[in-house]
Design a protein around this motif. Structure first.
Motif, short mmCIF file in Angstrom:
data_model
loop_
_atom_site.label_atom_id
_atom_site.label_comp_id
_atom_site.label_asym_id
_atom_site.label_seq_id
_atom_site.Cartn_x
_atom_site.Cartn_y
_atom_site.Cartn_z
N ASP A 1 -8.38 -2.99 1.33
CA ASP A 1 -7.75 -2.31 0.20
C ASP A 1 -8.01 -3.10 -1.10
O ASP A 1 -8.35 -2.53 -2.14
CB ASP A 1 -6.22 -2.22 0.40
N LYS B 1 0.85 -1.18 0.00
CA LYS B 1 0.00 0.00 0.00
C LYS B 1 0.89 1.24 0.00
O LYS B 1 1.90 1.29 0.71
CB LYS B 1 -0.87 -0.02 1.28
N GLN C 1 0.54 5.39 0.46
CA GLN C 1 -0.38 6.48 0.81
C GLN C 1 -0.33 7.57 -0.26
O GLN C 1 0.75 7.86 -0.80
CB GLN C 1 0.00 7.07 2.19
N GLN C 2 -1.46 8.20 -0.50
CA GLN C 2 -1.55 9.27 -1.51
C GLN C 2 -0.48 10.34 -1.26
O GLN C 2 0.18 10.80 -2.19
CB GLN C 2 -2.95 9.91 -1.43
N ASP D 1 -7.62 6.61 -0.62
CA ASP D 1 -6.58 7.33 0.12
C ASP D 1 -5.16 6.95 -0.33
O ASP D 1 -4.19 7.33 0.29
CB ASP D 1 -6.73 7.05 1.62
N GLY D 2 -5.04 6.18 -1.37
CA GLY D 2 -3.71 5.78 -1.82
C GLY D 2 -3.79 4.79 -2.97
O GLY D 2 -4.73 4.84 -3.78
N ASN E 1 2.40 10.08 -0.24
CA ASN E 1 3.77 9.66 -0.58
C ASN E 1 4.00 9.51 -2.08
O ASN E 1 5.08 9.09 -2.50
CB ASN E 1 4.08 8.32 0.10
#
Lengths: 275, 342
Positions: free
Chosen positions: B186, B3, B5-6, B157-158, B8
């Motif tokens: 996810d 995963k 994150q957005q 969110d990512g 990053n």
């Protein structure tokens, strides 16, 4: 780069033989020997003008010198015809698949040529005559428009026929005052009485202009040749010569890679093959 | 799978693309364009929700490429390492056609081979579709199953980050501190997006008469002698736009001319099978004299030839040709007509 399939081997033009008013044979020496088998073709570059596909007309047994017989019909050949010994050329090849001479062993081979289409067949004849004992019989039937359009004149009119290994007959569409041979299209010398071939134990190899190929093929089928035993030179617009550029597609084949020689059974279902 | 994150995303792309020329998507109005940059720029670049205007093939098979100088041995030009970010599945799947033509069929093309070796491909699921998209009708889907180095699936969110090659795994090692484990939730979000977009594209294709799973090979083969080709060809102006925007079209011409550096050079340049002289030979014979023959040939190549030799259509449903056609010939209408005619 040794593995660049698009760049030719440099070659020098060493001699030019005038065959007819618009056909010349170019003798070229590549800087590295080019080993080919009868039926395979090359792309010849005229630097600055482009390249075009031709099938060598010389013996496949000779690799350091190649003869290529060319009719003057387009931009590249126009320029080529203006060149003399010493000119720089390029040769890319050999390309395509050769005649399957192994499968011809023991059989009677009928070769039918039309016009400049005799050029690739000459390489085949050299290949066959080298091991003439392997074949039951070799027959050549050649048609040209007029007596002055006959190429390889000495070989056609006497050389090939005299050694007893080859049964040669020639015809022209239109004779002249001196012409003593057959007159008519090439199918007229494919009549059983002047052929005495055995289609059941023979193969036929045809090369010439599309219209001649079409009628010769129909005649051969009529004589009893199986579609799988009729070999046709389908020389299409071959640009890359290595099955990538897409120009010469013929149904599921590329003429440059799967051909340029096809048996009739492989292509008979394709629309407009004679166009 | 991991995963990301957005927040990053920019750091992740900077890490992946370090030392490489970047090809990324940039948005202008409702279109994305494939642009070249020295580095990933979070203000300019985005992953895109559907394919860009330009087909990906141009990175590997450029519109015009010098393949050598004549009369001398030309070295293969040096190519910098590259990364292309935001590739959609239609463009990615199209590389199967180009790989077949330029790598798998002997002799291999050293220019294409080098471009493939030097390029990292970061693909991304579609989250939206253009009106012209119809990938489910040609056995494709709006997300990649293989062929990428790394695939990103947006999930709110990512992203779910999936490596698809050893090269991709090695790159992810460099960005390990930005990645965390993927949860079942996810994955559910990813699958929900994939399902929703696939369904939407399938429905819009079906609305144009292209049912998922229809046998286009049989339909096009059976249409060869139909008058539909004359009818559609009336609107073709032989501009070649359909070929040039197509993600799979691979035909080219080897042409000689003078190079900017002086001397004779040979170029490999995109060619169009709709051009009158495409199959003409020097003696004048032309197996595809009529425009209708050439239009049929384009479909025959895509929907009959490639299924026969490679087991797949040479069309990934990107819809670019329908948008680019000067005569407004829509590939979906042509295929529907072929299907209706059976």
């Amino acid at each position: 780069m040794d593995n660049n399939p698009y760049i030719p081997v440099p070659a020098k033009l060493v001699d030019v033989v005038e065959e007819t008013h618009n056909i010349k044979t170019f003798v070229v020496e590549p800087v590295r020997p080019i080993v080919f088998e009868a039926g395979q073709f090359v792309e010849m570059t005229v630097p600055g003008y482009g390249e075009a596909p031709f099938t060598p007309s010389s013996s496949p047994a000779v690799s350091d010198r190649m003869e290529i017989t060319v009719m003057r019909v387009g931009q590249v050949t126009e320029r080529l015809h203006a060149l003399g010994p010493g000119a720089e050329l390029g040769i890319r090849g050999p390309l395509g698949a050769p005649y399957p001479l192994d499968t011809f062993c023991g059989r009677e081979i009928l070769i039918v040529g039309g016009g400049v289409g005799l050029a690739p067949l000459r390489a085949l004849l050299f290949g066959l005559l080298e091991h003439v004992d392997r074949y039951h019989r070799i027959v050549l039937r050649y048609g040209a428009r007029t007596p002055s359009d006959i190429i390889y004149r000495d070989a056609v009119s006497s050389g090939w026929g005299q050694n007893g290994k080859l049964d040669v007959r020639v015809c022209v569409d239109e004779g002249d005052a001196d012409w003593k041979g057959n007159t008519g299209v090439v199918t007229t010398i494919l009549e059983p009485e002047c052929l005495s071939c055995d289609p059941a134990n023979g193969v036929a190899v045809v090369c010439g202009p599309p219209i001649m190929m079409k009628f010769a093929t129909l005649k051969l089928l009529d004589l009893g040749y199986a579609p799988a035993d009729i070999y046709l030179s389908m020389e299409k617009n071959m640009s890359c010569g290595v099955g990538k550029c897409g120009h010469c597609r013929l149904g599921r084949y590329y003429a440059c890679k799967d051909g340029p020689v096809f048996t009739y059974d492989a292509i008979e279902s394709i629309n407009k093959i004679w166009d | 799978m991991f995963k990301l994150q957005q927040g990053n995303l920019n750091a992740f792309m900077a890490t992946l693309s370090s030392g490489r020329t970047v090809y990324a998507l940039s948005q202008v109005d409702l279109q994305y364009h494939l642009v070249r940059a020295e580095a990933w720029d979070g203000d300019q670049h985005l992953l895109g929700s559907y394919r860009p205007v330009e087909p990906l093939k141009g990175l590997f098979f450029p519109p015009r490429e010098t393949v050598g100088r004549l009369r001398e041995d030309s070295p293969l030009p040096e190519m910098r390492e590259r990364i292309v970010i935001g590739v959609k599945n239609c463009d990615l799947s199209a590389l199967k056609i180009h790989d077949y033509v330029f790598l798998e069929c002997e002799p291999r093309d050293p220019f294409y081979a080098q471009a493939r070796e030097k390029t990292v491909i970061i693909s991304c699921d579609c989250t939206d579709a253009r009106e012209s998209c119809f990938c489910p009708a040609v056995d494709e889907q709006p997300y990649a199953r293989a062929g990428f180095d790394i695939n990103l699936s947006p999930i709110g969110d990512g992203f779910i980050v999936e490596p698809g090659s050893e090269k991709g795994e090695a790159l992810l090692d460099r960005a390990g501190d930005m990645l965390s484990p993927v949860s079942q939730d996810d994955l559910s979000k990813r699958d929900a997006n994939r399902y929703a977009v696939t369904r939407r594209v399938a429905e819009q294709a079906e609305g144009r008469g292209l049912t998922t799973g229809a046998d286009l090979q049989a339909a096009v083969r059976a249409s060869e002698d139909a008058d539909m080709w004359d009818v559609f060809a009336r609107d073709c102006v032989e501009c070649g736009a359909c070929n040039f925007v197509c993600c799979t079209c691979h035909c080219f011409l080897l042409a000689d001319g003078s190079s900017p550096a002086g001397g004779d050079s040979r170029v490999k340049k995109w060619d169009s099978c709709l051009y009158h002289n495409f199959a003409r030979v020097a003696g004048g014979a032309n197996p595809r004299k009529h425009r209708a023959d050439r239009l049929f040939n384009r479909f025959d190549k895509k929907f009959v030839f490639f299924p026969e030799v490679l087991g797949r259509y040479a069309c990934d449903g990107c819809g670019r040709c329908a948008e680019a056609c000067t005569g407004k010939i829509d590939i979906r209408d042509v295929l529907k007509k072929a299907l209706d005619g059976q």
